[in-house]
Write an enzyme that holds these catalytic residues in place. Structure first.
Site, short mmCIF file in Angstrom:
data_model
loop_
_atom_site.label_atom_id
_atom_site.label_comp_id
_atom_site.label_asym_id
_atom_site.label_seq_id
_atom_site.Cartn_x
_atom_site.Cartn_y
_atom_site.Cartn_z
N ASP A 187 -6.39 5.59 27.06
CA ASP A 187 -6.66 6.78 26.53
C ASP A 187 -8.19 6.51 26.03
O ASP A 187 -8.60 5.97 25.63
CB ASP A 187 -5.66 6.76 25.39
CG ASP A 187 -5.68 8.11 24.77
OD1 ASP A 187 -6.85 8.86 25.14
OD2 ASP A 187 -4.95 8.42 23.68
N HIS A 213 -4.23 9.71 27.62
CA HIS A 213 -3.77 10.45 26.50
C HIS A 213 -2.58 11.10 26.52
O HIS A 213 -1.74 11.19 25.46
CB HIS A 213 -4.96 11.43 26.39
CG HIS A 213 -4.87 12.20 24.81
ND1 HIS A 213 -5.12 11.32 23.64
CD2 HIS A 213 -4.63 13.34 24.50
CE1 HIS A 213 -4.93 12.03 22.59
NE2 HIS A 213 -4.71 13.53 23.08
N SER A 270 -1.15 13.28 19.67
CA SER A 270 -2.45 13.65 19.26
C SER A 270 -2.61 14.71 18.27
O SER A 270 -2.24 14.24 16.85
CB SER A 270 -3.08 14.63 20.46
OG SER A 270 -4.57 14.46 20.38
#
Length: 249
Positions: A200, A227, A86
């Site tokens: 996700d 995620h 991320s």
């Protein structure tokens, strides 16, 4: 600039692998992968600005990447492989663009070249500054794991969130709001794997496809989970990462 909080594991003579965590987590995010990684590689895990003792940085993702490059300088590390989740993945993209001579390969996990419209990020920053992170925990868990997941990753995330400075988190939100590397992906000249969580919702599959199609020669691997796929589905994420590292070492 103060040094980012970090930890080194693995043999001193092994090649270095830098591991970047996601917004709202700490270097412990990579703990499930350590048994497979911290042997063939000297792993360097770091905490994001404003997270777990790292000083906050009120700036851009490029500034965060410069801080990681500075950490490599301080530790006497010339070149390293990099993997990030991320926000940690966005830092990897920025490193590949700003400091390509410092990296040997790149792994981008559950990340994006642009994390959506800026407005919601600025709204989240304002809310965190007003009420802190605790009231948002439920929302985070819903976005970071698949529905019904009740594994050890939930407790791990709750513990990590307690170690995040709200102001540092808000500054990271503002950096994410301004990040957009879509037009420069073609300039990433490193062996790259893009790892995407099949479920996700924070950085959906189409975000991963933009990265994989935009970075020359990049491989796309889709794994089960949402995620924080590395916590929810540690085996497939570890396998994809090890395969990439062995192929590009």
């Amino acid at each position: 600039m103060s040094e980012l909080n970090h930890r080194l594991d693995g043999p001193e003579e092994a090649p270095v692998l830098v591991l970047g965590p996601s917004l709202g987590t700490t270097l412990d995010l990579w703990r499930p992968q350590l048994p497979a990684l911290a042997g063939p590689w000297r792993t360097l895990r770091f905490d994001l600005p404003g997270h777990n003792g790292s000083p906050a940085i009120h700036g851009s993702i490029a500034d965060f990447a410069d801080a990681v490059a500075g950490l490599l300088d301080q530790l006497g590390i010339g070149r390293a492989a990099y993997a990030g989740v991320s926000l940690g993945g966005a830092i990897g993209t920025a490193l590949a663009l700003r400091h390509p001579d410092r990296l040997t390969s790149l792994a981008l996990c559950c990340t994006s070249a642009r994390f959506g419209d800026p407005g919601p990020w600025h709204e989240r920053a304002a809310r965190v500054r007003a009420v802190g992170l605790e009231p948002l925990t439920g929302m985070f868990l819903e976005r970071w794991f698949t529905a019904g997941y009740a594994g050890p990753g939930v407790a791990a995330v709750r513990d990590m969130l307690r170690r995040i400075d709200p102001e540092g988190y808000a500054a990271c939100c503002e950096a994410l709001a301004a990040f957009d590397a879509r037009d420069r992906l073609g300039d990433v000249a490193l062996p790259t794997v893009v790892i995407a969580g099949a479920e996700d919702v924070a950085t959906p599959l189409d975000h991963a496809e933009i990265l994989a199609w935009g970075i020359p020669g990049a491989e796309l691997v889709v794994v089960p989970g949402a995620h924080l796929a590395g916590l929810e589905s540690p085996g497939p994420v570890t396998e994809a990462l090890v395969r990439h590292l062995e192929r590009t070492a």
